[in-house]
Design a protein around this motif. Sequence first.
Motif, short mmCIF file in Angstrom:
data_model
loop_
_atom_site.label_atom_id
_atom_site.label_comp_id
_atom_site.label_asym_id
_atom_site.label_seq_id
_atom_site.Cartn_x
_atom_site.Cartn_y
_atom_site.Cartn_z
N SER A 97 0.86 -1.19 0.00
CA SER A 97 0.00 0.00 0.00
C SER A 97 0.89 1.23 0.00
CB SER A 97 -0.91 0.01 1.23
OG SER A 97 -1.77 -1.11 1.21
N LEU A 98 0.53 2.21 -0.81
CA LEU A 98 1.33 3.44 -0.94
C LEU A 98 0.53 4.63 -0.44
CD1 LEU A 98 2.85 2.75 -4.49
CD2 LEU A 98 3.98 2.50 -2.25
N VAL A 99 1.13 5.39 0.48
CA VAL A 99 0.47 6.59 1.00
C VAL A 99 0.99 7.80 0.22
CG1 VAL A 99 0.19 8.09 3.02
CG2 VAL A 99 0.15 5.60 3.29
N VAL A 100 0.10 8.45 -0.50
CA VAL A 100 0.47 9.56 -1.38
C VAL A 100 -0.49 10.74 -1.17
CG1 VAL A 100 1.45 8.01 -3.14
CG2 VAL A 100 -0.98 8.64 -3.25
N PRO A 101 -0.09 11.94 -1.60
CA PRO A 101 -1.00 13.09 -1.47
C PRO A 101 -2.27 12.87 -2.28
CG PRO A 101 1.23 13.83 -1.99
CD PRO A 101 1.22 12.33 -2.14
N LEU A 102 -3.39 13.34 -1.76
CA LEU A 102 -4.65 13.24 -2.48
C LEU A 102 -4.60 14.04 -3.77
CD1 LEU A 102 -7.22 13.66 0.44
CD2 LEU A 102 -7.21 11.75 -1.21
N ALA A 103 -5.18 13.49 -4.83
CA ALA A 103 -5.28 14.21 -6.10
C ALA A 103 -6.42 15.23 -6.02
CB ALA A 103 -5.55 13.22 -7.23
N ALA A 104 -6.35 16.24 -6.90
CA ALA A 104 -7.46 17.20 -6.99
C ALA A 104 -8.72 16.45 -7.45
CB ALA A 104 -7.11 18.30 -7.98
N ASP A 105 -9.88 16.85 -6.94
CA ASP A 105 -11.14 16.24 -7.35
C ASP A 105 -11.16 14.72 -7.18
OD1 ASP A 105 -12.07 18.76 -8.18
OD2 ASP A 105 -11.02 18.52 -10.10
N HIS A 106 -10.56 14.23 -6.09
CA HIS A 106 -10.50 12.78 -5.86
C HIS A 106 -11.87 12.18 -5.57
CE1 HIS A 106 -10.90 13.63 -1.57
NE2 HIS A 106 -10.04 14.61 -1.76
N GLY A 107 -12.75 12.93 -4.98
CA GLY A 107 -14.11 12.44 -4.76
C GLY A 107 -14.26 11.42 -3.64
N LEU A 108 -13.19 11.15 -2.88
CA LEU A 108 -13.28 10.18 -1.79
C LEU A 108 -13.94 10.82 -0.58
CD1 LEU A 108 -9.65 8.71 -2.01
CD2 LEU A 108 -11.75 7.71 -2.95
N SER A 109 -14.63 10.02 0.21
CA SER A 109 -15.18 10.53 1.47
C SER A 109 -14.03 10.88 2.40
CB SER A 109 -16.04 9.45 2.14
OG SER A 109 -16.16 9.74 3.52
N PRO A 110 -14.11 12.05 3.08
CA PRO A 110 -13.02 12.39 4.02
C PRO A 110 -12.91 11.40 5.17
CG PRO A 110 -14.71 14.13 3.95
CD PRO A 110 -15.12 13.10 2.95
N LEU A 111 -13.93 10.60 5.37
CA LEU A 111 -13.86 9.59 6.44
C LEU A 111 -12.82 8.50 6.09
CD1 LEU A 111 -15.15 9.07 9.16
CD2 LEU A 111 -16.90 7.71 8.00
N VAL A 112 -12.62 8.25 4.80
CA VAL A 112 -11.64 7.24 4.37
C VAL A 112 -10.23 7.63 4.79
CG1 VAL A 112 -10.50 6.28 2.34
CG2 VAL A 112 -12.97 6.38 2.42
N THR A 113 -9.92 8.91 4.66
CA THR A 113 -8.57 9.37 4.99
C THR A 113 -8.52 9.94 6.40
OG1 THR A 113 -9.06 11.53 4.06
CG2 THR A 113 -8.09 9.90 2.58
N ALA A 114 -9.61 9.83 7.14
CA ALA A 114 -9.72 10.42 8.48
C ALA A 114 -9.33 11.89 8.44
CB ALA A 114 -8.88 9.63 9.49
N GLY A 115 -9.70 12.56 7.35
CA GLY A 115 -9.46 13.99 7.25
C GLY A 115 -8.05 14.38 6.86
N LEU A 116 -7.17 13.40 6.62
CA LEU A 116 -5.79 13.72 6.21
C LEU A 116 -5.78 14.16 4.75
CD1 LEU A 116 -3.99 10.58 7.72
CD2 LEU A 116 -4.04 12.89 8.68
N ASP A 117 -4.65 14.75 4.32
CA ASP A 117 -4.57 15.14 2.90
C ASP A 117 -3.75 14.13 2.11
OD1 ASP A 117 -2.12 15.74 3.91
OD2 ASP A 117 -2.31 17.91 3.66
N THR A 118 -3.57 12.93 2.69
CA THR A 118 -2.94 11.83 1.97
C THR A 118 -3.90 10.65 1.94
OG1 THR A 118 -1.95 11.07 4.02
CG2 THR A 118 -0.57 12.46 2.61
N VAL A 119 -3.62 9.70 1.04
CA VAL A 119 -4.48 8.50 0.96
C VAL A 119 -3.59 7.27 0.75
CG1 VAL A 119 -4.82 8.83 -1.55
CG2 VAL A 119 -6.44 7.43 -0.24
N ALA A 120 -3.97 6.17 1.40
CA ALA A 120 -3.28 4.89 1.20
C ALA A 120 -3.98 4.15 0.07
CB ALA A 120 -3.31 4.07 2.48
N LEU A 121 -3.24 3.80 -0.98
CA LEU A 121 -3.82 3.12 -2.15
C LEU A 121 -3.16 1.77 -2.35
CD1 LEU A 121 -3.80 6.29 -4.40
CD2 LEU A 121 -5.86 4.97 -3.86
N ARG A 122 -3.96 0.82 -2.82
CA ARG A 122 -3.40 -0.51 -3.06
C ARG A 122 -4.12 -1.17 -4.22
NH1 ARG A 122 -2.76 -6.06 -1.67
NH2 ARG A 122 -4.43 -6.81 -0.32
#
Length: 310
Positions: A97-122
Amino acid sequence: MSEMETQRLACDASGVRTAADILCKGGLVAFPTETVYGLGADARNGKAVARIYAAKGRPAFNPLIVHVCSLAAARRYGVFDADMMRLADQFWPGPLSLVVPLAADHGLSPLVTAGLDTVALRVPEHPLAQTLLTEFDGPVAAPSANPSGQISPTKADHVIAGLAGRINAVIDGGACRVGLESTIVSGAPPALLRPGGVAQEDIEALTGPLARAGTGITAPGQLNSHYAPRAALRLHARTAHSGELLLGFGSVSGDLNLSPTGDLIEAAANLFGHLHMLDAQDRPIAVARIPDTGLGRAINDRLERAAAPR
Ligand code: TXA
Ligand code: MG
């Protein structure tokens, strides 16, 4: 939470179609990956994501890993620098899993990232996970499919034993090949957040020595970068004091209300988005009392951290 019937779906085209359908409707489906069984929900749907926390009985909102079918899909949600691209090219699909900065217009719920500006993707490699993600054609948030504090499931029977009655379905894909969770690496500079299915040495062969993550990242709620508003936060409020904005709940209406009907799943889904919206106005925030039961415990955990002196 109320009991529901948990379907055991076969590992075939019709099982996958049913599972994708449940995800589209905001339900929860456990599915096999090569590491452990994941408890999946549509990562764009805040209520669906809140149901994950409720089903697991997680006492805190830890950010979740978002599963997608390909690197191309992952790049809609995250921004990959050269190191992260190299790791994705080498190890995806697979137990990384790679933790990277969120892209513009990602459309993910902020609950997924717990409000962080990064996201873990796999991008999982298991053929059934691949088929499900392709059929669903969207991002799937999925922690391990076990009640909080219990052992990760590597068979459908483990999932049933832990979560029957709390999730819509499990796809039975037999035993997981790796049997322990994915390795988590964050970028700039590359750091190991959690050891797992890909060996550290194999990652370092591409990136050079990994930085040490000094954060107790695997313990729920221990992230030191947890979201907190810029302004002061006051809890258990009935009304706003002068200058404050009020975040309401139930009959305590405010500038925004987490759930006018007092539904904790809806409140969890709205928590980070509402806090961000109020915080943008740069005024102190008062928050109504949230009952300390079910998902309310996770909401209060996060609010107490945000309100703590810093
Ligand atoms: O193998 C796996 O990774 C399994 C299968 C289902 O894919 N999933 C899994 O998810 O283990 P979970 O939710 O149990 O673990 C997520 C971990 C947590 O420790 C969390 O703190 C970290 O990933 N994490 C997620 N997003 C993060 C972020 N933006 N920054 C730092 N850590 C993050
Ligand atoms: Mg877990």
